[in-house]
Design an enzyme around this catalytic site. Structure first.
Site, mmCIF file in Angstrom:
data_model
loop_
_atom_site.group_PDB
_atom_site.id
_atom_site.type_symbol
_atom_site.label_atom_id
_atom_site.label_comp_id
_atom_site.label_asym_id
_atom_site.label_seq_id
_atom_site.Cartn_x
_atom_site.Cartn_y
_atom_site.Cartn_z
ATOM 1 N N LYS A 13 0.826 -1.217 0.000
ATOM 2 C CA LYS A 13 0.000 0.000 0.000
ATOM 3 C C LYS A 13 0.865 1.275 0.000
ATOM 4 C CE LYS A 13 -2.250 -0.903 3.884
ATOM 5 N NZ LYS A 13 -1.581 -2.104 4.396
ATOM 6 N N ARG A 88 -9.899 1.607 8.894
ATOM 7 C CA ARG A 88 -9.530 0.224 9.203
ATOM 8 C C ARG A 88 -10.604 -0.467 10.042
ATOM 9 N NH1 ARG A 88 -3.441 1.090 8.892
ATOM 10 N NH2 ARG A 88 -2.425 -0.875 9.350
ATOM 11 N N ARG A 128 11.963 -5.037 5.497
ATOM 12 C CA ARG A 128 11.532 -3.634 5.539
ATOM 13 C C ARG A 128 12.355 -2.851 6.564
ATOM 14 N NH1 ARG A 128 5.288 -1.845 5.709
ATOM 15 N NH2 ARG A 128 5.209 -2.611 7.839
ATOM 16 N N ARG A 161 11.137 -1.448 11.801
ATOM 17 C CA ARG A 161 9.990 -0.836 12.478
ATOM 18 C C ARG A 161 9.667 -1.633 13.736
ATOM 19 N NH1 ARG A 161 4.873 0.514 8.682
ATOM 20 N NH2 ARG A 161 3.781 -0.441 10.415
ATOM 21 N N ARG A 172 -0.880 -8.379 14.144
ATOM 22 C CA ARG A 172 -1.490 -7.416 13.208
ATOM 23 C C ARG A 172 -2.350 -8.136 12.162
ATOM 24 N NH1 ARG A 172 3.603 -4.350 11.353
ATOM 25 N NH2 ARG A 172 2.218 -3.042 10.137
HETATM 26 P P1 AMP Z 1 0.642 0.985 9.137
HETATM 27 O O1 AMP Z 1 1.847 1.837 8.970
HETATM 28 O O2 AMP Z 1 -0.487 1.377 8.229
HETATM 29 O O3 AMP Z 1 0.961 -0.497 9.067
HETATM 30 O O4 AMP Z 1 0.088 1.253 10.625
HETATM 31 C C1 AMP Z 1 0.897 0.999 11.744
HETATM 32 C C2 AMP Z 1 0.046 0.967 12.996
HETATM 33 O O5 AMP Z 1 -0.587 2.234 13.186
HETATM 34 C C3 AMP Z 1 -1.093 -0.040 12.994
HETATM 35 O O6 AMP Z 1 -0.681 -1.345 13.347
HETATM 36 C C4 AMP Z 1 -2.034 0.578 14.053
HETATM 37 O O7 AMP Z 1 -1.532 0.366 15.354
HETATM 38 C C5 AMP Z 1 -1.886 2.074 13.753
HETATM 39 N N1 AMP Z 1 -2.885 2.499 12.747
HETATM 40 C C6 AMP Z 1 -2.656 2.958 11.486
HETATM 41 N N2 AMP Z 1 -3.801 3.268 10.868
HETATM 42 C C7 AMP Z 1 -4.796 2.999 11.739
HETATM 43 C C8 AMP Z 1 -6.216 3.076 11.670
HETATM 44 N N3 AMP Z 1 -6.854 3.503 10.572
HETATM 45 N N4 AMP Z 1 -6.929 2.701 12.775
HETATM 46 C C9 AMP Z 1 -6.317 2.283 13.891
HETATM 47 N N5 AMP Z 1 -4.973 2.146 14.014
HETATM 48 C C10 AMP Z 1 -4.209 2.509 12.948
#
Ligand code: AMP
Length: 220
Positions: A13, A88, A128, A161, A172
């Site tokens: 993404k 989400r 990553r 990360r 996750r």
């Molecule tokens: P990502 O970088 O998109 O993988 O997001 C990393 C982390 O940020 C996720 O595992 C959640 O803890 C938090 N996060 C990101 N977007 C959301 C969302 N829309 N709703 C809730 N938590 C989020």
């Protein structure tokens, strides 16, 4: 065009939204990046989000919805955008729909579902890396920095990360299936979901994405 990128962590993404920005000027609002920015800046919202993120859980709906709608509100009404990682949950999706109506924005055009199997994601996420200062994202095989271990933009050190540890990634996935996957049904009933394979190389995945956008006449 107004797109939502949905899909499990590591399905492409973020990389694809960067390419859409570079090649079509589509602004990307990546919820994870925005949260990590708030953590690096020691903002109270970042402090609150940090513990959920480290645990591989979603941050509370009201926190992320407030942040994302605030960012959306700063875009011009006709600005093309990708929402990468938001919504989400169904509550976030409902809040987004209500906000778009209230602010007289057009509805989202498409939801791109990046499909990917979990074994492949685990392998991919091993490589990553992220810049600890500016947050830029790299991959040791697919998106290699010019100098090993250093950010191309700011020269700072790259790191894994904190939520890319295998145990946290597994959590996750569980969260994704339980809380985010139901959105496919929600948007599916509006006939807006289009799949893109998540296990292609970067350029092939981009071509697959652009094919979808062409079919919908969102790009020429
Ligand atoms: P990502 O970088 O998109 O993988 O997001 C990393 C982390 O940020 C996720 O595992 C959640 O803890 C938090 N996060 C990101 N977007 C959301 C969302 N829309 N709703 C809730 N938590 C989020």
């Amino acid at each position: 065009m107004r797109l939502i990128f949905l899909g499990p962590p590591g399905a492409g993404k973020g990389t694809q939204s960067l390419l859409l920005l570079q090649r079509h000027g589509v602004i990307s609002l990546a919820s994870g990046d925005i949260l990590r920015e708030a953590i690096r800046g020691n903002e109270p919202i970042g402090k609150e989000a940090d513990r959920f993120m480290k645990a591989g859980q979603l941050v509370p709906d009201d926190l992320i919805t407030g942040l994302m709608l605030d960012r959306l509100g700063k875009l011009a009404k006709n600005q093309s955008f990708v929402l990468d990682g938001f919504p989400r949950t169904k509550d976030q999706a409902l809040a987004l729909d209500a906000w778009l109506i209230e602010h007289r924005h057009k509805p989202v055009d498409l939801i791109i579902d990046f499909e990917m199997d979990e074994d492949k994601i685990l392998k991919r996420l091993e490589g990553r890396r992220i810049c600890r200062t500016c947050g830029a994202s790299y991959h040791m095989k697919n998106l290699v920095p010019k100098k090993p271990g250093q950010c191309d933009h700011c020269g700072e050190l790259l790191q894994v990360r904190p939520d890319d540890q295998p145990e946290t990634i597994r959590r996750r996935f569980v969260v994704y299936h339980r809380q985010t996957e139901p959105l496919l049904e929600f948007y599916g009933s509006q006939k807006k979901v289009r799949p893109v394979p998540g296990d292609l190389e970067i350029e092939a995945q981009y071509q697959a994405l652009v094919e979808v956008l062409k079919k919908e006449r969102l790009v020429a």
